[in-house]
Motif scaffolding. Structure first.
Motif, PDB file in Angstrom:
ATOM      1  N   ARG A 231       0.818  -1.213   0.000  1.00 13.00           N
ATOM      2  CA  ARG A 231       0.000   0.000   0.000  1.00 13.00           C
ATOM      3  C   ARG A 231       0.854   1.267   0.000  1.00 13.00           C
ATOM      4  O   ARG A 231       0.370   2.356  -0.358  1.00 13.00           O
ATOM      5  CB  ARG A 231      -0.935   0.004   1.221  1.00 13.00           C
ATOM      6  N   LYS A 234       1.763   3.266  -3.958  1.00  9.12           N
ATOM      7  CA  LYS A 234       0.429   3.494  -4.516  1.00  9.12           C
ATOM      8  C   LYS A 234       0.416   3.391  -6.037  1.00  9.12           C
ATOM      9  O   LYS A 234      -0.466   2.737  -6.617  1.00  9.12           O
ATOM     10  CB  LYS A 234      -0.083   4.869  -4.084  1.00  9.12           C
ATOM     11  N   GLN A 235       1.381   4.011  -6.695  1.00 12.52           N
ATOM     12  CA  GLN A 235       1.403   3.995  -8.156  1.00 12.52           C
ATOM     13  C   GLN A 235       1.631   2.582  -8.695  1.00 12.52           C
ATOM     14  O   GLN A 235       1.008   2.166  -9.673  1.00 12.52           O
ATOM     15  CB  GLN A 235       2.489   4.951  -8.680  1.00 12.52           C
ATOM     16  N   ILE A 238      -1.621   0.551  -8.313  1.00 14.74           N
ATOM     17  CA  ILE A 238      -2.612   0.862  -9.356  1.00 14.74           C
ATOM     18  C   ILE A 238      -2.207   0.206 -10.674  1.00 14.74           C
ATOM     19  O   ILE A 238      -3.041  -0.350 -11.399  1.00 14.74           O
ATOM     20  CB  ILE A 238      -2.750   2.385  -9.534  1.00 14.74           C
ATOM     21  N   ALA A 242      -4.211  -2.478 -13.029  1.00 13.84           N
ATOM     22  CA  ALA A 242      -4.440  -2.202 -14.449  1.00 13.84           C
ATOM     23  C   ALA A 242      -3.866  -3.319 -15.309  1.00 13.84           C
ATOM     24  O   ALA A 242      -4.516  -3.802 -16.246  1.00 13.84           O
ATOM     25  CB  ALA A 242      -3.801  -0.864 -14.827  1.00 13.84           C
ATOM     26  N   LEU A 405      -7.533   2.630 -15.715  1.00  8.49           N
ATOM     27  CA  LEU A 405      -6.642   2.579 -14.551  1.00  8.49           C
ATOM     28  C   LEU A 405      -5.229   3.026 -14.905  1.00  8.49           C
ATOM     29  O   LEU A 405      -4.555   3.685 -14.107  1.00  8.49           O
ATOM     30  CB  LEU A 405      -6.620   1.155 -13.976  1.00  8.49           C
ATOM     31  N   ILE A 408      -4.438   6.656 -14.558  1.00  6.54           N
ATOM     32  CA  ILE A 408      -4.283   7.164 -13.190  1.00  6.54           C
ATOM     33  C   ILE A 408      -2.840   7.038 -12.716  1.00  6.54           C
ATOM     34  O   ILE A 408      -2.382   7.795 -11.854  1.00  6.54           O
ATOM     35  CB  ILE A 408      -5.225   6.403 -12.231  1.00  6.54           C
ATOM     36  N   VAL A 409      -2.092   6.083 -13.289  1.00  4.94           N
ATOM     37  CA  VAL A 409      -0.726   5.805 -12.838  1.00  4.94           C
ATOM     38  C   VAL A 409       0.207   6.960 -13.197  1.00  4.94           C
ATOM     39  O   VAL A 409       0.267   7.411 -14.331  1.00  4.94           O
ATOM     40  CB  VAL A 409      -0.195   4.498 -13.462  1.00  4.94           C
TER      41      VAL A 409
END
Length: 433
Positions: A231, A234-235, A238, A242, A405, A408-409
């Motif tokens: 966690r 984060k990137q 994600i 994806a 997704l 978002i990265v």
């Protein structure tokens, strides 16, 4: 970086892609159904082959992150790579022994070969950050995939010629020719792996604390820690989600293309020819994606490839003839290698430098479970509607979610997170022997 290391690393893609083309995609599935499963009903043969594939995938999915963690801690990625590669090579050569009705033996050998192929790839991929600088990863990863297309395509073409024109090779029938094709895959895999095995070794930059636990305990401990700390990346997290989505779609297209073609009446020769076209179209196009990633960024180039897959799925729904299948084979060849190579290099940039094999184990899990979930959705959609066309159309969901997704990265932020998480006292390097 040392060009010798990079060339040696890329040659392994050339080596083991022969397994992906001849064994996974083109020859072995047909041989299993027509020879090994002789005496079984069509439904039973399909079930046995499906379960065989699933078992191999699950074994690798469970083992990969554990073995990766152990390899990171012990600086033993090369040892694990050798072990899995040799297991895959030997099991592939032993496919020669399969005769009519030997579906149990065929399944067992195929499981060992698949575990060797996929397990070895976990450790092979984990060497990418060692043999290339960050700015070179996209180029090297795409070039390696292109090498794989060349190597796998050349041997597939030779093997198909040997099977269809067995008289030219002095062979009595196509069954013997097919068995010899399995042997050539194992030998090809071995011979072209030698540069990697010979020229790359691992060195510890700094010694770790004395080991007080078994490697298995360390491996499970580090995996638990990785789940707990993922966690914080984060990137990366994600991107993994994806990747899981769009990899579902890509993997299912690779595994189900010939099956889908058969259901709509396309002949075996056309299906095989289309597979060869995909291989050789993929060579220049994968090189092109290396340039494209440099021009517009790897993430944008990957997004473009996934958008092409959306078009492929839609056109696949309306496909009615062999010509259509050939055209779609060209489209797949244009983007398949680029999408897979850029996914690997983007991931490699966002992982802590002292946990390459461990995190590539997670990367392996996503791709391996994709091999189960995608076909299941395909089958469910086809069964629910009574048409395999809706099965192929259902894959559009995987690509659309994956594309959304991916946007978002923030790759640069992910690289920073990985750098901040790296312990400089626990880094493995590689060098030429």
């Amino acid at each position: 970086m040392d060009k010798k290391l990079q060339r040696s690393w890329m040659m392994y893609d050339w080596a083991n892609s022969a397994f992906a083309t001849t064994i996974l995609a083109a020859v072995f599935p047909i041989y299993y159904q027509s020879v090994a499963a002789q005496g079984l009903s069509e439904g039973a043969a399909t079930s046995f082959y499906s379960f065989t594939t699933a078992i191999g995938v699950l074994i690798v999915a469970v083992l990969a992150p554990i073995l990766g963690a152990i390899a990171d801690y012990s600086a033993a990625k090369m040892k694990f790579l050798r072990f899995f590669a040799y297991m895959g090579m030997i099991a592939t050569v032993l496919l020669f022994t399969i005769n009519e009705g030997n579906y149990i033996l065929a399944s067992v050998l195929f499981i060992f070969a698949s575990v060797g192929f996929s397990g070895g790839n976990v450790f092979y991929d984990a060497f990418l950050p060692h043999v290339a600088k960050k700015e070179d990863m996209d180029r090297l990863s795409t070039w390696a995939y292109a090498f794989g297309y060349i190597g796998g395509g050349i041997l597939l073409a030779i093997n198909l010629l040997m099977i269809m024109k067995y008289q030219w090779f002095g062979l009595p029938n196509d069954k013997i020719a097919t068995q010899l094709a399995f042997v050539t895959v194992g030998m090809w895999w071995f011979i072209f792996s030698l540069p990697l095995f010979k020229n790359i070794k691992e060195d510890k930059v700094a010694p770790q604390e004395p080991r007080t636990k078994s490697y298995v305990s360390i491996g499970f401990g580090r995996i638990t820690d990785t789940f707990r700390t993922l966690r914080h990346y984060k990137q990366l997290l994600i991107f993994i989600i994806a990747f899981w989505m769009f990899s579902d779609g890509i993997s299912t297209i690779i595994r189900m293309a010939t099956f889908y073609g058969k259901t709509i009446g396309i002949g075996t020769n056309d299906l095989i020819a289309a597979l060869i076209i995909t291989q050789f179209v993929g060579i220049p196009c994968t090189f092109f994606f290396s340039k494209l990633a440099k021009w517009m960024s790897a993430k944008k180039a990957l997004t473009l490839a996934l958008m092409v897959y959306v078009v492929i799925v839609i056109l696949g729904y309306f496909m009615t003839s062999a010509l259509h299948f050939y055209l779609l084979a060209v489209c797949v060849g244009m983007v398949q290698g680029g999408a897979q190579a850029l996914s690997r290099s983007i991931f490699a940039k966002m992982i802590p430098h002292n946990k390459h094999a461990e995190f590539f184990g997670f990367y392996g899990i996503t791709s391996k479970f994709a091999a189960i979930i995608g076909p299941a959705v395909f089958g469910f959609a086809a069964g629910l509607t009574g048409s395999s066309r809706f099965g192929i159309l259902s894959l559009i969901v995987f690509f659309i979610i994956g594309i959304v997704l991916l946007q978002i990265v923030n790759v640069e932020k992910g690289e920073k997170e990985a750098l901040e998480a790296t312990d400089p006292s626990d880094v493995v390097t590689v060098q030429a022997k």
